[in-house]
Write a protein that holds these residues in place. Structure first.
Motif, PDB file in Angstrom:
ATOM      1  N   UNK A 169      -0.524  -1.713   7.819  1.00 54.57           N
ATOM      2  CA  UNK A 169      -1.827  -2.336   8.058  1.00 54.57           C
ATOM      3  C   UNK A 169      -2.709  -1.462   8.936  1.00 54.57           C
ATOM      4  N   UNK A 170      -2.105  -0.789   9.912  1.00 55.00           N
ATOM      5  CA  UNK A 170      -2.890   0.096  10.789  1.00 55.00           C
ATOM      6  C   UNK A 170      -3.424   1.310  10.027  1.00 55.00           C
ATOM      7  N   UNK A 171      -2.679   1.808   9.051  1.00 51.56           N
ATOM      8  CA  UNK A 171      -3.114   2.964   8.281  1.00 51.56           C
ATOM      9  C   UNK A 171      -4.147   2.612   7.210  1.00 51.56           C
ATOM     10  N   UNK A 172      -4.160   1.367   6.799  1.00 55.75           N
ATOM     11  CA  UNK A 172      -5.002   0.972   5.676  1.00 55.75           C
ATOM     12  C   UNK A 172      -6.484   1.213   5.925  1.00 55.75           C
ATOM     13  N   UNK A 173      -6.967   0.930   7.107  1.00 54.74           N
ATOM     14  CA  UNK A 173      -8.401   1.062   7.360  1.00 54.74           C
ATOM     15  C   UNK A 173      -8.884   2.486   7.099  1.00 54.74           C
ATOM     16  N   UNK A 174      -8.172   3.458   7.635  1.00 48.93           N
ATOM     17  CA  UNK A 174      -8.593   4.846   7.434  1.00 48.93           C
ATOM     18  C   UNK A 174      -8.460   5.251   5.966  1.00 48.93           C
ATOM     19  N   UNK A 175      -7.421   4.751   5.273  1.00 51.25           N
ATOM     20  CA  UNK A 175      -7.251   5.093   3.857  1.00 51.25           C
ATOM     21  C   UNK A 175      -8.372   4.499   3.006  1.00 51.25           C
ATOM     22  N   UNK A 176      -8.705   3.250   3.252  1.00 54.18           N
ATOM     23  CA  UNK A 176      -9.742   2.586   2.461  1.00 54.18           C
ATOM     24  C   UNK A 176     -11.111   3.195   2.745  1.00 54.18           C
ATOM     25  N   UNK A 177     -11.395   3.444   4.018  1.00 56.62           N
ATOM     26  CA  UNK A 177     -12.710   3.989   4.370  1.00 56.62           C
ATOM     27  C   UNK A 177     -12.895   5.407   3.850  1.00 56.62           C
ATOM     28  N   UNK A 178     -11.825   6.183   3.833  1.00 50.57           N
ATOM     29  CA  UNK A 178     -11.929   7.562   3.349  1.00 50.57           C
ATOM     30  C   UNK A 178     -11.762   7.672   1.836  1.00 50.57           C
ATOM     31  N   UNK A 179     -11.296   6.610   1.180  1.00 49.94           N
ATOM     32  CA  UNK A 179     -11.041   6.651  -0.259  1.00 49.94           C
ATOM     33  C   UNK A 179      -9.748   7.313  -0.621  1.00 49.94           C
ATOM     34  N   UNK A 180      -8.872   7.555   0.360  1.00 49.89           N
ATOM     35  CA  UNK A 180      -7.597   8.236   0.092  1.00 49.89           C
ATOM     36  C   UNK A 180      -6.519   7.291  -0.423  1.00 49.89           C
ATOM     37  N   UNK A 181      -6.741   6.015  -0.378  1.00 51.65           N
ATOM     38  CA  UNK A 181      -5.737   5.070  -0.849  1.00 51.65           C
ATOM     39  C   UNK A 181      -6.248   3.656  -0.730  1.00 51.65           C
ATOM     40  N   UNK A 182      -5.625   2.764  -1.473  1.00 55.92           N
ATOM     41  CA  UNK A 182      -6.026   1.363  -1.432  1.00 55.92           C
ATOM     42  C   UNK A 182      -5.170   0.551  -2.372  1.00 55.92           C
ATOM     43  N   UNK A 183      -5.688  -0.609  -2.778  1.00 51.69           N
ATOM     44  CA  UNK A 183      -4.969  -1.507  -3.675  1.00 51.69           C
ATOM     45  C   UNK A 183      -5.549  -1.417  -5.082  1.00 51.69           C
ATOM     46  N   UNK A 184      -4.666  -1.465  -6.060  1.00 53.92           N
ATOM     47  CA  UNK A 184      -5.072  -1.342  -7.464  1.00 53.92           C
ATOM     48  C   UNK A 184      -5.338  -2.717  -8.059  1.00 53.92           C
ATOM     49  N   UNK A 185      -6.077  -2.706  -9.180  1.00 52.39           N
ATOM     50  CA  UNK A 185      -6.259  -3.929  -9.947  1.00 52.39           C
ATOM     51  C   UNK A 185      -5.006  -4.263 -10.725  1.00 52.39           C
ATOM     52  N   UNK A 186      -5.040  -5.365 -11.451  1.00 51.29           N
ATOM     53  CA  UNK A 186      -3.859  -5.812 -12.176  1.00 51.29           C
ATOM     54  C   UNK A 186      -3.437  -4.833 -13.265  1.00 51.29           C
ATOM     55  N   UNK A 187      -4.378  -4.076 -13.800  1.00 53.85           N
ATOM     56  CA  UNK A 187      -4.046  -3.089 -14.834  1.00 53.85           C
ATOM     57  C   UNK A 187      -3.738  -1.727 -14.238  1.00 53.85           C
ATOM     58  N   UNK A 188      -3.677  -1.633 -12.905  1.00 54.55           N
ATOM     59  CA  UNK A 188      -3.388  -0.378 -12.250  1.00 54.55           C
ATOM     60  C   UNK A 188      -4.608   0.458 -11.964  1.00 54.55           C
TER      61      UNK A 188
END
Length: 248
Positions: A169-188
């Motif tokens: 959870x602590x890493x998620x903010x930087x990943x989402x804001x930078x576009x380096x990672x996040x959550x996928x939709x149901x189709x990937x």
């Protein structure tokens, strides 16, 4: 005829002019009488015994210590029983029906997916991050709400422990804001940069939701409907209903 005149110590003049002989009575002279064999004692004020006071204080302190120990033991016993009940309730894996029950008034379930491979729910750097922290289960669903035409993907990820969930959870903010990672939709599919994403932790679980427009377009993050969906899903449904008795 001459008379001898008594000396001053021998007589005292009386008011009538006569003579009064001074006769010394036996015993000591004075206005108080003393009885032989009787000895008076001086009066003493009552004083508190310091030893008795200290003893009472010591007993009172000992009683408080015993009471404190009893209260502490009671708290520990209740906490241990609660931990035991939580552990017993969290022995098995989650099911799609546990996380997304049918007939919910808050949302409509369009499709569910349960996988032991958590990378199907992630994109970019979040995929190896979930593997590193021992994610063992991803329960996802495509949802719809009656008050907005949004495309919603929400899910619960089971990490190895609470420390791992908090670290992700602590890493998620930087990943989402930078576009380096996040959550996928149901189709990937990857969600567009800037799409509203919400997440919470509860125990060793990581809860999340991603919101886009009906065609995948961006939705303003300050839209009140976005905030309502995030609160209803993450706080009320996942955190309050699904995981309340499982997240130890």
């Amino acid at each position: 005829m001459r008379y001898a005149t008594p000396t001053r110590s021998a007589h005292r003049a009386t008011p009538a002019g006569g003579l009064a002989l001074l006769v010394r009575p036996p015993g000591p002279i004075g206005q108080h009488r003393y009885h032989a064999g009787v000895r008076t004692r001086p009066q003493r004020h009552a004083r508190r015994d310091p030893t008795k006071t200290a003893h009472l204080l010591t007993r009172g302190l000992a009683g408080l210590i015993v009471l404190g120990i009893c209260v502490m033991l009671g708290v520990l016993i209740v906490a241990d029983e609660r931990r035991g009940s939580l552990a017993a309730a969290d022995t098995g894996p989650l099911t799609a029906a546990d996380v997304f029950p049918a007939g919910s008034a808050a949302f409509q379930v369009k499709r569910t997916d349960l996988s032991a491979d958590c990378t199907v729910a992630a994109t970019g750097t979040l995929r190896p991050t979930l593997q590193r922290y021992g994610c063992s289960q991803a329960i996802r669903a495509a949802l719809a709400v009656p008050y907005a035409d949004f495309r919603i993907t929400a899910g619960v990820l089971s990490l190895s422990d609470t420390t791992g969930a908090v670290a992700v959870a602590d890493l998620l903010r930087s990943l989402v804001e930078s576009g380096d990672g996040g959550f996928a939709g149901m189709a990937g599919e990857e969600t567009g940069a800037g799409a509203p994403v919400g997440w919470r932790t509860r125990g060793h679980y990581l809860m999340y939701c991603v919101i886009t427009g009906p065609g995948g377009e961006l939705v303003p993050g300050d839209d009140p409907r976005v905030q309502r969906i995030t609160q209803d899903l993450l706080d009320t449904h996942f955190g309050g209903s699904v995981l309340a008795h499982r997240a130890g």
